[in-house]
Motif scaffolding. Sequence first.
Motif, mmCIF file in Angstrom:
data_model
loop_
_atom_site.group_PDB
_atom_site.id
_atom_site.type_symbol
_atom_site.label_atom_id
_atom_site.label_comp_id
_atom_site.label_asym_id
_atom_site.label_seq_id
_atom_site.Cartn_x
_atom_site.Cartn_y
_atom_site.Cartn_z
ATOM 1 N N LYS A 1 0.813 -1.208 0.000
ATOM 2 C CA LYS A 1 0.000 0.000 0.000
ATOM 3 C C LYS A 1 0.852 1.265 0.000
ATOM 4 N N GLU A 2 0.473 2.201 -0.854
ATOM 5 C CA GLU A 2 1.099 3.518 -0.929
ATOM 6 C C GLU A 2 2.580 3.478 -1.297
ATOM 7 N N GLU A 3 3.010 2.319 -1.768
ATOM 8 C CA GLU A 3 4.437 2.193 -2.075
ATOM 9 C C GLU A 3 4.664 2.458 -3.571
ATOM 10 N N ILE A 4 5.825 3.027 -3.902
ATOM 11 C CA ILE A 4 6.203 3.162 -5.303
ATOM 12 C C ILE A 4 7.339 2.198 -5.561
ATOM 13 N N VAL A 5 7.071 1.266 -6.485
ATOM 14 C CA VAL A 5 8.112 0.318 -6.844
ATOM 15 C C VAL A 5 8.532 0.600 -8.270
ATOM 16 N N GLY A 6 9.813 0.655 -8.483
ATOM 17 C CA GLY A 6 10.312 0.882 -9.840
ATOM 18 C C GLY A 6 10.571 -0.430 -10.539
ATOM 19 N N LEU A 7 10.381 -0.426 -11.844
ATOM 20 C CA LEU A 7 10.694 -1.607 -12.643
ATOM 21 C C LEU A 7 11.560 -1.128 -13.785
ATOM 22 N N ILE A 8 12.770 -1.708 -13.872
ATOM 23 C CA ILE A 8 13.704 -1.186 -14.845
ATOM 24 C C ILE A 8 14.256 -2.313 -15.693
ATOM 25 N N GLY A 9 14.589 -1.996 -16.901
ATOM 26 C CA GLY A 9 15.155 -3.003 -17.805
ATOM 27 C C GLY A 9 15.285 -2.435 -19.194
ATOM 28 N N GLU A 10 16.092 -3.109 -19.991
ATOM 29 C CA GLU A 10 16.230 -2.663 -21.374
ATOM 30 C C GLU A 10 14.922 -2.932 -22.109
ATOM 31 N N SER A 11 14.755 -2.324 -23.301
ATOM 32 C CA SER A 11 13.526 -2.620 -24.041
ATOM 33 C C SER A 11 13.574 -4.082 -24.476
ATOM 34 N N ILE B 1 7.392 2.038 -14.266
ATOM 35 C CA ILE B 1 8.233 1.347 -15.241
ATOM 36 C C ILE B 1 9.071 2.363 -15.993
ATOM 37 N N SER B 2 10.339 2.076 -16.127
ATOM 38 C CA SER B 2 11.187 2.995 -16.872
ATOM 39 C C SER B 2 12.460 2.290 -17.284
ATOM 40 N N HIS B 3 13.161 2.880 -18.224
ATOM 41 C CA HIS B 3 14.497 2.357 -18.500
ATOM 42 C C HIS B 3 15.561 3.359 -18.021
ATOM 43 N N ASP B 4 15.075 4.388 -17.343
ATOM 44 C CA ASP B 4 15.983 5.442 -16.882
ATOM 45 C C ASP B 4 16.283 5.244 -15.395
ATOM 46 N N PHE B 5 17.508 4.818 -15.122
ATOM 47 C CA PHE B 5 17.876 4.420 -13.766
ATOM 48 C C PHE B 5 17.712 5.548 -12.749
ATOM 49 N N SER B 6 18.210 6.712 -13.114
ATOM 50 C CA SER B 6 18.226 7.787 -12.129
ATOM 51 C C SER B 6 16.803 8.211 -11.787
ATOM 52 N N LEU B 7 15.954 8.160 -12.826
ATOM 53 C CA LEU B 7 14.568 8.536 -12.625
ATOM 54 C C LEU B 7 13.881 7.595 -11.634
ATOM 55 N N VAL B 8 14.093 6.299 -11.875
ATOM 56 C CA VAL B 8 13.465 5.296 -11.023
ATOM 57 C C VAL B 8 13.990 5.411 -9.599
ATOM 58 N N ALA B 9 15.282 5.589 -9.512
ATOM 59 C CA ALA B 9 15.877 5.677 -8.181
ATOM 60 C C ALA B 9 15.271 6.836 -7.415
ATOM 61 N N GLU B 10 14.968 7.882 -8.128
ATOM 62 C CA GLU B 10 14.419 9.050 -7.469
ATOM 63 C C GLU B 10 12.968 8.835 -7.040
ATOM 64 N N MET B 11 12.214 8.150 -7.912
ATOM 65 C CA MET B 11 10.773 7.992 -7.669
ATOM 66 C C MET B 11 10.463 6.896 -6.661
#
Lengths: 547, 329, 306, 330
Positions: free
Chosen positions: D36-46, D213-223
């Motif tokens: 609940k209320e958590e933001i999980v990032g998902l990262i990977g190449e296309s 979901i993103s492929h941008d590491f810094s973005l995900v790390a921030e969010m």
Amino acid sequence: MKKQFLTAVAMSALTIGTLLGTSGSAFAAHMPKLAQSTTPLEVVPSPNGNFQDNFNPFSANANYGTLGFIYEPLFYFDNVSGKTFDLLGTNYSWSNGNKTVTVTLRNTNWSDGKPFTSADVVFTFNMLKKYPAADTTGQWQQLASVKAAGPHKVVFTFKTTNVPFASYTLNIPIVPQHQWASLGDPSKATMTSPIGTGPYTLGSFSAQDYKYVANDKYWGGVPPIKTLDFPAYSGNNAGDMALASGKVDWAGMFLPNIQGIFVNKDAQHNHYYYPPGNVVMLYTNLKDPILSQLPVRQAMSLAIDRNKLANEGEYGYTKPASALGLILPNNQAWVDPALKSKVNLSYNPAQAMKVLEKAGYKKNSQGIFAKNGKPLSFSLQVVAGWTDWDTDAGLIQQELKAVGINVNVEQEAFSAYNNNLSGTKKSYQLAISWTNTGPSPYFLFQNMLWSKGNYNVEQLSNKTVDNALVSFSQTTNPGQQKQDLYKVENYMLNQVPSIPLFYGPVWYEYRTMNYTGFPTAANPWINPSPYTNYANAIVVMHLHPAH
Amino acid sequence: MRYFLNKLGFLLLTIWAALTLNFALPRLMPGNPALNMLAKFQGKMPPQALKAFELQFGFSNQPWPIQYINYLGSMLTGHFGFSYTYYPVHVSTIIAQSLPWTLGLLGISYLVSVVLGTVLGIFIAWRRGGVTDSITPIVSMTFQAIPQFWLAVVFVYFLAFSNNIFPMSHSYGNTEVPGLNWPFIRSVVYHGFLPFLVVFLTSVSGWIIGMRNNMMMTLGEDYVVFAEAKGVSPRRLIFNYAARNAILPQVTSMAIALTTIIGGQILIEQVFSYQGIGFQLTNAVTSEDYPLIQGMFLIVAVFGVVINFLVDILYGRLDPRIRRRGATS
Amino acid sequence: MMQTKKKRNSNSALRGFFRNAKAVVGFSIFSLFVIIGIFAPLLAPYDPQSTNFAPSLGPSVAHFFGTTNTGQDIFSQFIWGTQTSLIVGVGSSLISTLIGFIIGVYAGYKGGTVDGILNTIMNVFLVMPGLALLILIESYLKSSTPLINGVIIAVTGWAWGARVFRSVAMSITNRDFIVAARLSGAKTWRIMFVEILPNMTSQIASNLIYACLGAILAESSLAYLGFESISSNSWGTILFWAQNGGAMLSGSWWWFVPPGIAIALVGTSLALMNFGIDQITNPRLRIHKKRKISKKNPALEPSGGM
Amino acid sequence: MSDRQPILELDHLSVGYQTSAGIVNAVNDVNLTIYKEEIVGLIGESGSGKSTMAYAIMRLLKGDALITNGTIRVMGKDVYAMNLKELRAFRWAQMAMVFQSAMSALNPVMTVQTQMVDTILAHKKGMTRLQAIERANQLLDIVRIDRKAMQSYPHELSGGMRQRVVIAIAIALNPGFVIMDEPTTALDVVVQRSILDQIKEIQKQEKFAVLFISHDFSLVAEMASRVAIMYAGRIIEMTPSQTLQLGERHHPYTEGLLRAIPHLSADNITIEGIPGSPPNLVNLPRGCAFHPRCPVAVDVCKDQRPKAIPSGNGHVECHLFEGEQEVQHG
């Protein structure tokens, strides 16, 4: 397929003359007095496109029946039977060295009730004088004057003696002065509410159908049928199907395999016969140095199997033409007794080659006859899309090739073809075309062989022929006329100015389910086709309900 | 507005092209219209008629730019000259008479095949992979591949000639009185059915398959998936989201496909002796009635172009993106 | 690298074509007719124009499709007609596709004023009713042969293809390899035929197919209306003569049915091939045959009722 | 951890595509829980399976894609056990998704208002049209777009505005869980910044869980608070976002990704990538799918697929971590 109709119509329009020597008016239409039937008579004179609302008798494109059912001439001269029918005139006589003809008119009324008088006749002719564009038969090139001699008598005076020409004059449709005086140029007018003297008046018109209704005050009696219905059909299938399914009572159409398609569908009621209407010729351009040689023309004539043309190209609807240029049996009375045994043309390829060899021709390495290095090789013009003639041209090509004459068939558009044949500069070698006919063989010969003839396509200029034709035109004596034509027949037979192929048929189908009394093959008393002007009305007046 | 002007400009340009073609073709051919007219009468006209015909058909020895300007002027004022076959009837009279029939038949068959074809295309795209989806395109493609005249002739033969279910020809019964009366209207509908059916069967395929393919493409678009995800009802999804977009390319082809339908109808009118422009055009060709051919072609072309224009305008209304962009294709 | 990649693509497209059931059926039917056309001299039992047989015969062993009312063998006409119709169809489609390709690609590649002018010409040809235009031309060109008609059909019908080619060309003109080619000084025609052409094979194939169908239909229509020299022999002229000879009215179905069916079959085969090409080049058009993998697999059900 | 309420539970999830060569798994045996209320990032190449997974969760798989194994639960409900009617009611009300490209996610021929109102009315049967419009207006306020945009067509809006509209539609029904599939990829950096800030702000306000979901590491790390790294259909590492920096120990692939981020220092920029290209799913390498590209691969990597090894606050799938586990346990 379109061709048959076109030529047939063209010819019927020209088939309006007769030999006026034969003792004036001879044949009054027999007018039966029977109760009028209300079942419409379905008439398809020829499949064509949509109709246009034009019943102007001076327009070459007036709707079928305008000439005959509505407008009448003084007399009608039939080209099949050679008979003369009295219409608005009851009698005519020649005088003044055969330069003047006096006509007694019938005492009758226009369909709007106003009386018909000599003033109308004089008006009609003067109108043609005023507007030469409408004078398509060139009346005023021959006429000197047209004058009334009392309310029912008209006197025509010609510039020179030309007895047969009067058949064109007496065939001009007469129109009411009270309607036409204000119309202006008749060649440009479209007549949508015609007033005539004929047995019918215009009932209704639409582009796909028009109707004539009986003029019950017709001088010849109450017409036996209340309504004549003319539906429009395309040339392709629709007209054929309508006929085959019994929807048409009277037609002038070409149908392939008519026995199977039409007659066998109802053998009791469906009938046809195709009387010969003109002669289809293989014209030879006599200005061509090789074609002007008699042996070449003779050889070609011998090499053509006319039965094959008649049976394959023409579906067996016609017969090979006579060697004399006469239409038989129509012109039986005019055959030179001395030539009776030579009437039929023979097919003899071996003889054809002999004729050429005798004339000094030898076959070259391609198997084509040649003299002085010039091979016998000609172009043959036909109209593209007139499929029967196109087929005939192909057959002629094969047959002439077989005896060693090379022919290239050129299919041309009609206007190009016509320009090549009848233009002032005739640029063709061989061509298949029709002949223009009339109630006597004179008309065919005069058109085709006279040096100034309208359809002297082969460009013949021969004193003997010219003299004979002029002599014919100046006399009303039948004996003299026959002697004159015998000379032409002999010339035709011996000099082969052009090569007769077969007769052009008059298309005529009829169905006796609703009405009977149609001309039959056994009694061909008149040109029976519904597209024949004036004859159409005479035929209808002879019909009666089948039950 | 810019879009509209663009399209209007194109409309005028196309009409001008058709007019110019019409002007050029007869002049590229040997002979002249007046000579052809004279030939038509097969010697029944005296030579002096030639002069009259030359005047009537507007043929002159003036330099061609002047002829061209005169020609454009008379065409724009509806003076198409005289028909050879119906002389002295004006070509414009004949056009006025046959045009309504062509418009009526064409309009209805076109409308029905577009609407029905499109709806069917939507349906089979919806049920894709199903029986209808595998059968309909093939059946309709087969009909599209049949020559229209052949299908028309076969129908006439079996349904009209042999079995008498439908009339063989004409646009209404010969006993009817044209006008706004029920028997006449019924007769027109009855007579129009077979020609309509042929046009419909041979032209509907494009709409079905086109719409099906457009739908399949559109159904894969994100906005459809997005709409599906956000819970839009299936009906609304199919019609408002997918079909509404899928129909746009369809509208462009609507304009273009019209030209083939006009072509098909020429043949069909001929087979059915249906009193329209096509029937007149083919008959005019067989009888070498050049003024009539030109007039008919011009009308058919202008008609096609104008409908095209209207469809383009409709397209502009359907696609909000076009209204501003003013694209030409 | 570029080159090999292209080759691989076209190979796999070809493989895809022959894996597509519709395309294979269409291709087989079309090939059958091509074989008939090529071997017409061997297959036709008689001279198609010869009138040496009894007229109006029904089908028999001697005459599979009977004879015409002038005694020609209809089967021989049909076989030779196959050749003519296919030559007209294929030839015309090649010409119109070539014209369409040159004009369309040139317009799309050049852009600007050139494109504006060419695109307008294209649109004019598109909205002119084709058959009416053909009839207009034929009315001045009496009795042309099927081959001439094929050329006329191509010359009047190229605009459909040009429109498609133009839009594809526009979309790839700014791709790197085209830009690179242009910068390296390649001539325009070379860019069009060497660089752009391989990238629109599916559009070209599709256009060839539709132009072929259109040409066969248009040629038969013109022949049927009687605008072809009577000595020519195509499916259309057989129908013309059948109509002229009253085949319908006398119930000689063997005369008018075979050419009609043949045109429809060839047409359907072409349409099937095109359908196949569409599905190969456009994955979204592919129908997924849903085999059951596991019984309980809700993902297999269509969601949202579609 | 157990006291927190799970919003998304993926249990041994595999998603495959049917191809002529058989079934190819784009998502392979994935376990993932979002609270609940958590933001999980998902990262990977296309091509790593990120979007396939997102579509699978939303039950939006199309064509020949299908779930080959495992279950998906959102708010405790098995997404694939619902019938279509239940699904239509559940989806968007409980879980929503922001699509990658706002341009293509919005229907080009409908106004913004129609598309927003459609969404609201599809779920709130009792609501009148006017109420729905009012709600739509509020949503525009939330994403800070002028209410005038309501009557606009998508092509009339800027890219950033379109993306905001899509976000507004996603949160229209106050879902507990939102998937954001590269929501800012197509936008320029400035707009991207403002939208990300906005997302964070709205997320705090509306309190939904996010799979970002993103492929941008810094973005995900921030969010995100936790980040899942996906490679060839598997989540090869799950780790708190604050550990995502050079120097921390990670899966060799993760380390590769980290090195691929441009590092700006005073005088030089270093960019290091991962050599090679992502594997072909049809023909996955045996053992660890990453081993052909792995700079530190050993023999076992070629034959054995590594198991998930708990590591730090997450897990990692790498043979190199196997020893540590023993160390930890031992």
